[in-house]
Design a protein around this motif. Structure first.
Motif, short mmCIF file in Angstrom:
data_model
loop_
_atom_site.label_atom_id
_atom_site.label_comp_id
_atom_site.label_asym_id
_atom_site.label_seq_id
_atom_site.Cartn_x
_atom_site.Cartn_y
_atom_site.Cartn_z
N VAL A 91 -23.77 16.65 11.10
CA VAL A 91 -24.33 17.32 12.28
C VAL A 91 -23.39 18.39 12.83
CG1 VAL A 91 -25.79 15.36 12.94
CG2 VAL A 91 -23.49 15.56 13.90
N TRP A 92 -22.13 18.35 12.42
CA TRP A 92 -21.14 19.33 12.89
C TRP A 92 -21.12 20.56 12.00
CZ3 TRP A 92 -15.58 20.16 11.54
CH2 TRP A 92 -14.91 20.89 12.51
N GLN A 93 -21.69 20.48 10.80
CA GLN A 93 -21.60 21.58 9.84
C GLN A 93 -22.17 22.90 10.39
OE1 GLN A 93 -22.97 20.85 5.86
NE2 GLN A 93 -21.78 18.98 5.67
N ARG A 94 -23.34 22.88 10.96
CA ARG A 94 -23.96 24.13 11.44
C ARG A 94 -23.14 24.79 12.55
NH1 ARG A 94 -29.87 24.05 11.81
NH2 ARG A 94 -29.82 25.41 10.03
N PRO A 95 -22.79 24.08 13.64
CA PRO A 95 -22.03 24.75 14.70
C PRO A 95 -20.66 25.24 14.25
CG PRO A 95 -22.46 22.46 15.31
CD PRO A 95 -23.18 22.72 14.04
N SER A 128 -19.57 29.25 14.14
CA SER A 128 -18.37 29.68 14.87
C SER A 128 -17.36 30.33 13.92
CB SER A 128 -17.74 28.49 15.58
OG SER A 128 -16.61 28.87 16.29
N ALA A 129 -17.15 29.72 12.76
CA ALA A 129 -16.19 30.27 11.80
C ALA A 129 -16.65 31.62 11.26
CB ALA A 129 -15.98 29.28 10.65
N VAL A 130 -17.95 31.78 11.02
CA VAL A 130 -18.47 33.07 10.56
C VAL A 130 -18.19 34.15 11.60
CG1 VAL A 130 -20.60 34.39 10.11
CG2 VAL A 130 -20.21 32.21 8.94
N GLU A 131 -18.47 33.84 12.87
CA GLU A 131 -18.19 34.81 13.95
C GLU A 131 -16.72 35.19 13.97
OE1 GLU A 131 -19.56 33.25 17.69
OE2 GLU A 131 -21.60 32.94 16.92
N LEU A 132 -15.85 34.21 13.85
CA LEU A 132 -14.41 34.49 13.88
C LEU A 132 -13.97 35.29 12.65
CD1 LEU A 132 -13.17 31.03 15.17
CD2 LEU A 132 -12.86 33.23 16.34
N LEU A 133 -14.49 34.95 11.48
CA LEU A 133 -14.11 35.65 10.26
C LEU A 133 -14.67 37.08 10.20
CD1 LEU A 133 -14.46 32.66 7.82
CD2 LEU A 133 -12.39 34.02 8.11
N GLU A 134 -15.79 37.32 10.87
CA GLU A 134 -16.34 38.67 10.92
C GLU A 134 -15.57 39.57 11.88
OE1 GLU A 134 -20.49 37.99 11.78
OE2 GLU A 134 -21.02 37.92 9.65
N LYS A 135 -14.98 38.98 12.93
CA LYS A 135 -14.23 39.75 13.93
C LYS A 135 -12.75 39.89 13.59
CE LYS A 135 -17.23 38.34 17.74
NZ LYS A 135 -17.33 37.51 18.93
N ASN A 136 -12.22 38.99 12.78
CA ASN A 136 -10.78 38.93 12.50
C ASN A 136 -10.52 38.86 11.01
OD1 ASN A 136 -9.65 38.24 15.36
ND2 ASN A 136 -11.31 36.81 15.07
N THR A 137 -9.35 39.28 10.62
CA THR A 137 -8.89 39.09 9.24
C THR A 137 -7.89 37.95 9.27
OG1 THR A 137 -9.19 41.42 8.76
CG2 THR A 137 -7.78 40.18 7.26
N PHE A 138 -8.30 36.80 8.75
CA PHE A 138 -7.42 35.63 8.73
C PHE A 138 -6.69 35.57 7.39
CE2 PHE A 138 -10.32 34.37 12.10
CZ PHE A 138 -9.45 33.79 13.02
N MET A 185 -17.21 21.05 3.06
CA MET A 185 -18.48 21.69 2.68
C MET A 185 -18.60 23.03 3.41
SD MET A 185 -20.42 19.21 0.83
CE MET A 185 -22.07 19.67 1.11
N VAL A 186 -18.20 23.04 4.68
CA VAL A 186 -18.21 24.28 5.45
C VAL A 186 -17.22 25.28 4.85
CG1 VAL A 186 -17.72 25.30 7.72
CG2 VAL A 186 -18.98 23.14 7.56
N GLY A 187 -16.02 24.81 4.51
CA GLY A 187 -15.02 25.68 3.90
C GLY A 187 -15.53 26.29 2.60
N TRP A 188 -16.22 25.50 1.79
CA TRP A 188 -16.77 25.99 0.53
C TRP A 188 -17.80 27.09 0.78
CZ3 TRP A 188 -21.78 24.84 -1.66
CH2 TRP A 188 -21.92 25.26 -2.97
N LYS A 189 -18.67 26.89 1.77
CA LYS A 189 -19.68 27.92 2.12
C LYS A 189 -19.00 29.19 2.65
CE LYS A 189 -23.28 24.60 3.29
NZ LYS A 189 -24.07 24.02 4.39
N LEU A 190 -17.96 29.01 3.45
CA LEU A 190 -17.24 30.16 4.00
C LEU A 190 -16.52 30.93 2.89
CD1 LEU A 190 -15.77 28.54 7.22
CD2 LEU A 190 -17.53 30.33 7.12
N LYS A 191 -15.93 30.22 1.94
CA LYS A 191 -15.24 30.87 0.83
C LYS A 191 -16.22 31.70 0.00
CE LYS A 191 -11.80 31.72 -1.96
NZ LYS A 191 -10.80 32.70 -1.62
N GLN A 192 -17.45 31.21 -0.15
CA GLN A 192 -18.45 31.99 -0.88
C GLN A 192 -18.81 33.26 -0.12
OE1 GLN A 192 -21.52 28.99 -1.37
NE2 GLN A 192 -20.94 28.73 -3.52
N ARG A 193 -18.89 33.16 1.19
CA ARG A 193 -19.27 34.31 2.02
C ARG A 193 -18.12 35.27 2.24
NH1 ARG A 193 -23.20 33.96 7.21
NH2 ARG A 193 -23.11 36.14 7.78
N PHE A 194 -16.89 34.74 2.32
CA PHE A 194 -15.69 35.55 2.56
C PHE A 194 -14.69 35.26 1.44
CE2 PHE A 194 -17.63 34.56 6.64
CZ PHE A 194 -17.71 35.81 7.25
#
Length: 184
Positions: free
Chosen positions: A114-118, A122-132, A146-155
């Motif tokens: 249930v925490w995956q979506r929020p 939030s991480a997408v917003e931060l990664l779009e505004k910042n270069t981490f 699972m969230v990290g894996w999805k983020l790595k695919q997107r970024f």
């Protein structure tokens, strides 16, 4: 460096992961690194908070149980500072039985699903505004990875570190299971 840490467990939660990653994040922030932590909401804690170079973003809840507590304004969650165990109400006993009978047979990979979506949003917003320079996901629970894996695919340019926090990696004693004992 700019570091993004995704972990449901962060201070003031009483949990080994919370203690470890709170200390690490504060240390890095004190060293001059900009550290953003996306963690779960806590009753009485602000959803966004800054301590010097440490930025906290509290989003969602780490389990259906905590989500329901948050919806109904309950503060007697386990693992909270100053909380003493009390006798549960009959409705809570019934809800717990329903939870164990239905929900535990549906969620994957763990109840933090249930925490995956929020946390993802939030991480997408931060990664779009910042270069981490680093993205760090912390388990248990594995939903965070699972969230990290999805983020790595997107970024794909972000360097992702998945901390599984193996509690047995530094054990001087054998693991506490029969197969490990039989090999000795």
């Amino acid at each position: 460096m700019k570091i993004l840490i995704l972990t449901p467990s962060f201070a003031p939660l009483i949990h080994p992961r919370a203690h470890r990653w709170t200390a690490i994040a504060r240390y890095w922030a004190a060293q001059g690194h900009e550290v953003h932590v996306v963690c779960t909401r806590r009753p009485g804690e602000p959803d966004a908070h800054q301590e010097g170079n440490l930025f906290l973003h509290r989003k969602g809840y780490a389990s259906l149980h905590e989500l329901l507590f948050g919806m109904f304004g309950k503060t007697r969650e386990k693992g909270r500072v100053g909380q003493k165990p009390g006798k549960p109400a009959k409705t809570m006993l019934w809800a717990n039985k329903l939870y164990k009978t239905l929900w535990q047979n549906l969620y994957f990979p763990d109840d933090a699903v249930v925490w995956q979506r929020p946390v993802f949003q939030s991480a997408v917003e931060l990664l779009e505004k910042n270069t981490f320079d680093r993205l760090i996901t912390v388990s248990w629970p594995f939903s965070c990875h699972m969230v990290g894996w999805k983020l790595k695919q997107r970024f794909p340019a972000v360097h992702w570190i998945a901390d599984i926090g193996d509690p047995f990696s530094l054990q001087a004693q054998p693991l506490n299971n029969w197969s490990a004992r039989s090999r000795q």
